[in-house]
Design a protein around this motif. Sequence first.
Motif, PDB file in Angstrom:
ATOM      1  N   TRP A  42      13.705  15.573  11.973  1.00  0.00           N
ATOM      2  CA  TRP A  42      12.662  14.958  12.791  1.00  0.00           C
ATOM      3  C   TRP A  42      12.303  15.851  13.976  1.00  0.00           C
ATOM      4  CZ3 TRP A  42      13.731  13.615  17.918  1.00  0.00           C
ATOM      5  CH2 TRP A  42      12.621  13.124  18.615  1.00  0.00           C
ATOM      6  N   ARG A  43      13.319  16.350  14.713  1.00  0.00           N
ATOM      7  CA  ARG A  43      12.985  17.151  15.890  1.00  0.00           C
ATOM      8  C   ARG A  43      12.462  18.524  15.487  1.00  0.00           C
ATOM      9  NH1 ARG A  43      16.297  17.753  21.520  1.00  0.00           N
ATOM     10  NH2 ARG A  43      17.723  19.014  20.297  1.00  0.00           N
ATOM     11  N   CYS A  45      10.432  19.016  13.008  1.00  0.00           N
ATOM     12  CA  CYS A  45       9.013  18.750  12.789  1.00  0.00           C
ATOM     13  C   CYS A  45       8.272  18.569  14.113  1.00  0.00           C
ATOM     14  CB  CYS A  45       8.832  17.508  11.917  1.00  0.00           C
ATOM     15  SG  CYS A  45       9.369  17.758  10.215  1.00  0.00           S
ATOM     16  N   LEU A  46       8.904  17.909  15.054  1.00  0.00           N
ATOM     17  CA  LEU A  46       8.293  17.724  16.376  1.00  0.00           C
ATOM     18  C   LEU A  46       8.068  19.072  17.059  1.00  0.00           C
ATOM     19  CD1 LEU A  46       7.270  15.670  18.459  1.00  0.00           C
ATOM     20  CD2 LEU A  46       9.621  15.571  19.355  1.00  0.00           C
ATOM     21  N   VAL A  49       4.993  20.690  15.521  1.00  0.00           N
ATOM     22  CA  VAL A  49       3.768  20.056  16.021  1.00  0.00           C
ATOM     23  C   VAL A  49       3.496  20.503  17.461  1.00  0.00           C
ATOM     24  CG1 VAL A  49       2.759  17.832  16.724  1.00  0.00           C
ATOM     25  CG2 VAL A  49       3.863  18.059  14.491  1.00  0.00           C
ATOM     26  N   LEU A  50       4.522  20.495  18.278  1.00  0.00           N
ATOM     27  CA  LEU A  50       4.376  20.832  19.687  1.00  0.00           C
ATOM     28  C   LEU A  50       3.833  22.245  19.900  1.00  0.00           C
ATOM     29  CD1 LEU A  50       4.897  19.817  22.596  1.00  0.00           C
ATOM     30  CD2 LEU A  50       7.177  20.846  22.410  1.00  0.00           C
ATOM     31  N   GLU A 139      16.102  24.704  16.807  1.00  0.00           N
ATOM     32  CA  GLU A 139      16.415  23.287  16.999  1.00  0.00           C
ATOM     33  C   GLU A 139      17.923  23.082  16.996  1.00  0.00           C
ATOM     34  OE1 GLU A 139      17.146  19.293  17.144  1.00  0.00           O
ATOM     35  OE2 GLU A 139      17.846  20.483  15.436  1.00  0.00           O
TER      36      GLU A 139
END
Length: 197
Positions: A42-43, A45-46, A49-50, A139
């Motif tokens: 999840w992070r 992917c975040l 996006v960021l 990450e």
Amino acid sequence: MLPPDQIKGALAFLREAERLKDVLRSGHTSNGRPESTAEHTWRLCLMAVLFADDLGDIDIAKLLKICIVHDLGEALHGDIPAIDQSADGNKAAQERADLEALTRPLDAKRRAEILALWQDYAAAASPEARLAKGFDKLETILQHNQGRNPADFDYAFNLGYGVKQTAAHPLLAALRAVLDDDTRARVAAQQSAGGRG
């Protein structure tokens, strides 16, 4: 509209993929709970996006798809911590075999797409795959530095982890430089505290 057999296959796949929520990694959250592979994904992917607008001419949808499937095979046999991985390629072979098993309920088109995305990641064949690999390492380092880990946690490992992958793009390298400073501070704090994490 999807035929009922394809819907049932997709749901069967999603039920099995849910197991990734229970696959624990070696790092811990900031509250001290072991992190799951699903949370890592999840992070990851975040992050994609960021920083998407700073990556140049890349296909963000492809990057996100690669990020989502990169550890999906771990749903069946779990995660091997980076510090315990060997260069013999057994981890990748196991993950590929597990991903093939996990995607069996899917129709041929969806299965082929997921396997191709995973293979692209494994081979770092496309710019998006190389970025996904770099973000994956970043990450992990970010979580290691942020987590409330056991007292004997090896923060210094971060300094050599994923150096090649994080050098694949100027933004990755810039993020890496900041995270390396964070790692050095975490190592110094651990040493001054006599090994307490």
